[in-house]
Scaffold this active site. Structure first.
Site, PDB file in Angstrom:
ATOM      1  N   LYS A   1     142.244  53.055 -23.091  1.00  0.00           N
ATOM      2  CA  LYS A   1     142.355  52.334 -21.829  1.00  0.00           C
ATOM      3  C   LYS A   1     142.191  50.713 -21.984  1.00  0.00           C
ATOM      4  O   LYS A   1     140.979  50.345 -22.141  1.00  0.00           O
ATOM      5  CB  LYS A   1     141.308  52.777 -20.774  1.00  0.00           C
ATOM      6  CG  LYS A   1     141.827  52.284 -19.197  1.00  0.00           C
ATOM      7  CD  LYS A   1     140.868  52.278 -18.358  1.00  0.00           C
ATOM      8  CE  LYS A   1     139.895  50.913 -18.286  1.00  0.00           C
ATOM      9  NZ  LYS A   1     140.703  49.878 -17.764  1.00  0.00           N
TER      10      LYS A   1
ATOM     11  N   GLU B   1     125.024  35.521 -19.610  1.00  0.00           N
ATOM     12  CA  GLU B   1     126.026  35.109 -20.380  1.00  0.00           C
ATOM     13  C   GLU B   1     127.287  34.340 -19.677  1.00  0.00           C
ATOM     14  O   GLU B   1     127.506  34.725 -18.606  1.00  0.00           O
ATOM     15  CB  GLU B   1     126.902  36.434 -21.014  1.00  0.00           C
ATOM     16  CG  GLU B   1     128.033  36.250 -22.117  1.00  0.00           C
ATOM     17  CD  GLU B   1     128.414  37.423 -22.849  1.00  0.00           C
ATOM     18  OE1 GLU B   1     128.980  37.622 -23.832  1.00  0.00           O
ATOM     19  OE2 GLU B   1     128.244  38.736 -21.876  1.00  0.00           O
TER      20      GLU B   1
END
Length: 478
Positions: free
Chosen positions: A172, A381
């Site tokens: 996917k 992050e």
């Protein structure tokens, strides 16, 4: 190119009203549409992979490897065409896009070499006339969940070892960048890969991804993605006790000591931070510079950042666009929060505008200082073109600040002091430590992280072993 779900060797178009638009991040133009698959497509793909699994596992590994080698050759022949796809859907500059295509071919060729190195063990038995064998066997059906930052090479990074190990796989790709994986599937179709061995289905993580991970037909899930996605995969996989391998990003520190070559360190620090617009899990997210050389380093570093070329990926700039509006908004909010908490912006700091930058998703290369370890920008992050530069007093301070992170993927050190190198090797709590160099990582090494950076890993012998489980066999003559 062929667009649709690739299931059991067939291309399946989207049902009415079930499409996902694909946008060019440099222009904002919608240039393609892929199907929005759900539970039905997930089950169909898993059924196709399950049906092909036994025959594929019985296929000699050297025969499996031949398909990978053929596809690698086609990629090298069509590097410009595949680079165009990457530029169009992801925004990576031309040289970097071509590098991704060639890296994909390298992954395929490298993993093909494991065909003659799938080994087990023979153990002495306590019983007369008996041998004990430990075999490495495939899991069966693998689900590969691919992120958007390297849509082609990270697909191959999962497909290649899965197939060589004897598994079938359902991929996917991320819904923002689905075309590269579909094109790779078309190459495998072209070289005659048996139906159902590789399947690619497109859709969202919340619908299609959840159905793939939650199915009892899935034997192994390998994800490269966010911490949020990793947690969801672990939760869903736990229902059926499915094996998982998770690579979840990082907050890499880059330490510059007073004895380092400052020109080289500054150049490498800029490359590591702004490559692919900062959208790399191994990116230099935190630059730590010793106080004695902070100012001279900053002069060199800032000058290099301000000289970066920014523009249309096809003109081969240093920095292209962010991948989507959502990603631009995320980075913009993080910079605003950093300024609110006291950070100082030395260059950049916001969206780009004017001319071609009024379209697409553009953010200025940004440098922040006056930072504190508790600030959000230092702890979370960023995954964008924002460099956080922080000073340190001595090497103890550098190691302490570097290790003060919830992430643990990559770390960098620039020094010519052997004692500091050895301390860093022993004391930096990261899965990868680079000394006087930056990434990318080597295909024959092991890409793994600690803490929130994930569990398991990719590449090399240890990454290949992710795709095999062990079976113990007792052979008795009685």
């Amino acid at each position: 190119m062929k667009i649709g779900h690739f299931i059991g060797g067939e291309w399946i178009s989207a049902a009415a009203g079930r499409g996902i638009p694909v946008e060019n991040p440099a222009s904002g133009e919608i240039f393609a549409e892929v199907p929005a698959g759900g539970r039905a497509e997930a089950e169909r793909a898993l059924d196709a992979a399950s049906a092909a699994a036994k025959a594929w596992a019985r296929t000699p590994a050297v025969a499996r490897a031949a398909y990978l080698q053929e596809v690698a050759g086609l990629l090298r022949e069509r590097v410009d065409s595949f680079a165009e796809t990457i530029m169009s859907e992801q925004g990576k500059p031309l040289t970097q896009a071509r590098g991704e295509v060639m890296g994909t071919a390298l992954h395929l060729d490298y993993h093909a070499q494991w065909a003659r190195r799938i080994e087990g063990d023979t153990l002495a038995s306590e019983n007369s006339g008996e041998h004990i064998l430990i075999l490495r066997v495939p899991y069966g059906v693998v689900v590969g969940l691919i992120p958007w930052n390297y849509p082609l090479s990270l697909t191959a990074r999962k497909v290649a070892p899965a197939l060589i190990a004897g598994n079938t796989i359902v991929v996917k790709p991320h819904e923002v960048t689905p075309l590269s994986a579909l094109r790779l599937a078309a190459l495998f179709e072209e070289v005659g890969l048996p139906r159902g061995v590789l399947n690619v289905v497109t859709g969202t993580g919340t619908e299609l991804g959840e159905a793939l991970v939650g199915s009892k037909k899935t034997n192994l899930v390998t994800l490269t993605g966010s911490v949020r996605a990793g947690r969801e995969v672990m939760r869903r996989a736990a229902d059926n006790i499915i094996q998982v391998s998770l690579e979840l990003g990082g907050k890499a520190p880059l330490i510059v000591c007073e004895d380092a070559d400052l020109d080289y360190a500054a150049e490498r620090a800029v490359f590591a931070r702004f490559r692919n617009c900062g959208q790399v899990c191994t990116s230099n997210e935190r630059t730590y510079v010793q106080e004695a050389v902070f100012q001279p380093f900053m002069e060199k570093f800032l000058a290099r950042v301000q000289s970066l070329g920014i523009g249309d990926p096809r003109s081969d700039p240093d920095v292209g666009p962010k991948v989507s509006r959502v990603e631009v908004e995320k980075v913009e909010a993080m910079v605003a929060r950093a300024v609110e908490q006291g950070a100082r912006v030395l260059t950049g700091g916001g969206r780009m505008s004017g001319g071609p930058f009024d379209r697409g998703h553009w953010f200025q290369p940004t440098v922040l200082t006056n930072l504190h370890p508790s600030m959000d920008i230092v702890r979370q992050e960023v995954f964008g073109p924002v460099a956080s530069v922080i000073s340190f007093t001595d090497f103890d301070d550098a190691l302490q600040q570097a290790n003060d992170s919830d992430y643990g993927l990559s770390a960098y050190l620039f020094t010519h002091d052997y004692r500091k190198v050895m301390r860093a090797v022993n004391e930096l709590e990261f899965g990868e430590v680079y000394v006087n160099r930056v990434g990318p990582e080597a295909v024959n090494a092991y890409h793994t992280g600690y803490r929130l950076s994930g569990i398991g890993g990719d590449d090399g012998r240890y990454g290949f072993e992710t795709y095999m489980r062990k079976k113990t066999v007792y052979l008795s003559s009685n």
